[in-house]
Design a protein around this motif. Structure first.
Motif, PDB file in Angstrom:
ATOM      1  N   LEU A   1       0.817  -1.202   0.000  1.00  0.00           N
ATOM      2  CA  LEU A   1       0.000   0.000   0.000  1.00  0.00           C
ATOM      3  C   LEU A   1       0.861   1.267   0.000  1.00  0.00           C
ATOM      4  CD1 LEU A   1      -2.922   1.055   0.099  1.00  0.00           C
ATOM      5  CD2 LEU A   1      -2.752   1.040   2.592  1.00  0.00           C
ATOM      6  N   THR A   2       2.014   1.203   0.653  1.00  0.00           N
ATOM      7  CA  THR A   2       2.894   2.382   0.737  1.00  0.00           C
ATOM      8  C   THR A   2       3.875   2.464  -0.419  1.00  0.00           C
ATOM      9  OG1 THR A   2       4.423   1.116   2.158  1.00  0.00           O
ATOM     10  CG2 THR A   2       2.740   2.454   3.257  1.00  0.00           C
ATOM     11  N   ALA A   3       3.820   1.466  -1.320  1.00  0.00           N
ATOM     12  CA  ALA A   3       4.709   1.520  -2.488  1.00  0.00           C
ATOM     13  C   ALA A   3       4.304   2.688  -3.388  1.00  0.00           C
ATOM     14  CB  ALA A   3       4.638   0.194  -3.247  1.00  0.00           C
ATOM     15  N   SER A   4       5.209   3.084  -4.206  1.00  0.00           N
ATOM     16  CA  SER A   4       4.930   4.202  -5.118  1.00  0.00           C
ATOM     17  C   SER A   4       5.175   3.738  -6.559  1.00  0.00           C
ATOM     18  CB  SER A   4       5.838   5.396  -4.789  1.00  0.00           C
ATOM     19  OG  SER A   4       5.548   6.491  -5.626  1.00  0.00           O
ATOM     20  N   PRO A   5       4.138   3.513  -7.342  1.00  0.00           N
ATOM     21  CA  PRO A   5       2.726   3.670  -6.943  1.00  0.00           C
ATOM     22  C   PRO A   5       2.247   2.438  -6.176  1.00  0.00           C
ATOM     23  CG  PRO A   5       2.828   2.964  -9.195  1.00  0.00           C
ATOM     24  CD  PRO A   5       4.260   3.142  -8.770  1.00  0.00           C
ATOM     25  N   PRO A   6       1.116   2.512  -5.394  1.00  0.00           N
ATOM     26  CA  PRO A   6       0.577   1.352  -4.672  1.00  0.00           C
ATOM     27  C   PRO A   6       0.270   0.206  -5.634  1.00  0.00           C
ATOM     28  CG  PRO A   6      -0.491   3.362  -3.970  1.00  0.00           C
ATOM     29  CD  PRO A   6       0.322   3.726  -5.164  1.00  0.00           C
ATOM     30  N   ASN A   7       0.620  -1.007  -5.230  1.00  0.00           N
ATOM     31  CA  ASN A   7       0.401  -2.184  -6.069  1.00  0.00           C
ATOM     32  C   ASN A   7      -0.986  -2.756  -5.750  1.00  0.00           C
ATOM     33  OD1 ASN A   7       0.443  -4.675  -7.404  1.00  0.00           O
ATOM     34  ND2 ASN A   7       2.667  -4.825  -7.210  1.00  0.00           N
ATOM     35  N   ILE A   8      -1.984  -2.293  -6.456  1.00  0.00           N
ATOM     36  CA  ILE A   8      -3.375  -2.676  -6.173  1.00  0.00           C
ATOM     37  C   ILE A   8      -3.625  -4.151  -6.459  1.00  0.00           C
ATOM     38  CG2 ILE A   8      -5.790  -2.192  -6.702  1.00  0.00           C
ATOM     39  CD1 ILE A   8      -4.291   0.026  -5.210  1.00  0.00           C
TER      40      ILE A   8
END
Length: 368
Positions: free
Chosen positions: A171-178
């Protein structure tokens, strides 16, 4: 003759006041020895003066009971504590019968006081031991349940925690890995359902260690349990009818666990008949040899079971102070013996619990 018998005896006037007490009673109460031939007056002005000899907590009940007997000219019986000469109290069973003339008028009251203090103390000790045994059973069941919950639920909860950490990372990855988040949420839901299933299947949490089986004489086991529960049986005025045929093949079972089941079933039956008319407070303990098993039955005339399908579920109880553990543990013990525990009942018409333990070739090996 009354001075020679080993009992506290006395007689009183038609109005209920003592006229004479025997030497044994005089010595206990610290009264001067009285003789019937030389005593022309009652001991005390009236019978109510004798209440001072009773424990303060027992006086009101004794007063009401004795007045009722005097009014009806009927047999008197009550339990009360009587003060001794050394100011200590002991429990007695007080009994009195009216002596009548040819026309039915009461001439005297003949009485006897039976010392039951030691018996009541022994009954109280037995009651405490029984409560400890029941409590130990409950604690053992709760301990087994706690250990099983911890063991069974640890894996899914651990997976949920790990997936939650992973979800936080994605969730905090950039971008979030949905897309990864969806997969992890599915796993969390799956593991949550597993944990919920563990909680729902509480019966499996009561599996105890393997029974220590040996041949058990059924009649002897029943008598031991009835001795443990004797105080409750007498207190509730329950009539227990035992019907176990002589020469019945021994059960091959863990004797302690078998007694656990019987204590639970009989205690429940005693509770079930509470409130019924005294003449209808009955419990039957029966045993018979069937084709492939020994069947033990506990029947009562109580209020019956309204939900026989749920009565063996863990934590389900019909008692205001029940824990809902006893019958669940009893059934798990029966199944650990490759047997069964079932109930037949109609509300208001009593209940019949049947414990079946199959025959085992292990008996021959154990005796051989």
């Amino acid at each position: 003759m009354l001075n020679c018998i080993p009992a506290y005896s006395w007689y009183a006037s038609a109005k209920g006041a003592w006229i004479w007490v025997n030497a044994r009673t005089s010595a206990y109460l610290g009264l001067p020895e009285m003789h019937p031939l030389c005593c022309g007056e009652d001991i005390g002005n009236d019978w109510k003066s004798h209440l001072a000899l009773l424990h303060p907590d027992d006086r009101a009940t004794a007063l009401s009971s004795w007045e009722e007997s005097l009014h009806a000219s009927s047999r008197h019986e009550i339990r009360a504590r009587i003060r001794a000469a050394d100011e200590t109290y002991r429990w007695f069973l007080l009994r009195a019968e009216p002596l009548r003339d040819s026309e039915g008028n009461v001439l005297l009251w003949l009485g006897i006081n039976i010392d039951i203090d030691d018996q009541l103390r022994a009954d109280e000790e037995l009651r405490i031991l029984k409560e400890r045994l029941v409590r130990s059973t409950q604690i053992a069941a709760a301990a087994a349940m706690s250990a099983s919950i911890a063991h069974e639920i640890n894996q899914p909860l651990g997976a949920i925690v790990a997936n939650a950490h992973a979800a936080s990372t994605w969730l905090t990855a950039s971008p979030p890995n949905i897309s990864r988040m969806r997969i992890i949420i599915d796993r969390i839901l799956r593991d949550s359902n597993v944990a919920a299933d563990v909680v729902q299947k509480m019966r499996g949490l009561f599996r105890q260690q393997s029974p220590q089986k040996r041949p058990v004489d059924i009649s002897h086991a029943v008598q031991q349990v009835l001795a443990v529960l004797d105080a409750d049986i007498r207190k509730q005025g329950v009539d227990v009818i035992v019907d176990i045929p002589a020469g019945l093949i021994p059960l091959f079972a863990d004797p302690v666990q078998l007694q656990q089941i019987l204590i639970n079933l009989i205690s429940n039956a005693i509770d079930a008949v509470d409130g019924r008319p005294s003449a209808e407070r009955r419990i039957w303990l029966e045993a018979e040899a069937e084709v492939d098993a020994i069947a033990l039955r506990v029947r009562d005339t109580g209020r019956g079971v309204s939900d026989s399908d749920r009565i063996f579920e863990t934590f389900y109880t019909t008692k205001p102070k029940g824990m809902g553990i006893g019958l669940a543990v009893s059934r798990s013990i029966a199944e650990a013996h490759d047997g069964s525990l079932s109930v037949l009942s109609q509300p208001g018409l009593g209940a019949e619990f049947t414990l079946k333990i199959p025959y085992s070739n292990d008996i021959e090996r154990a005796e051989g």
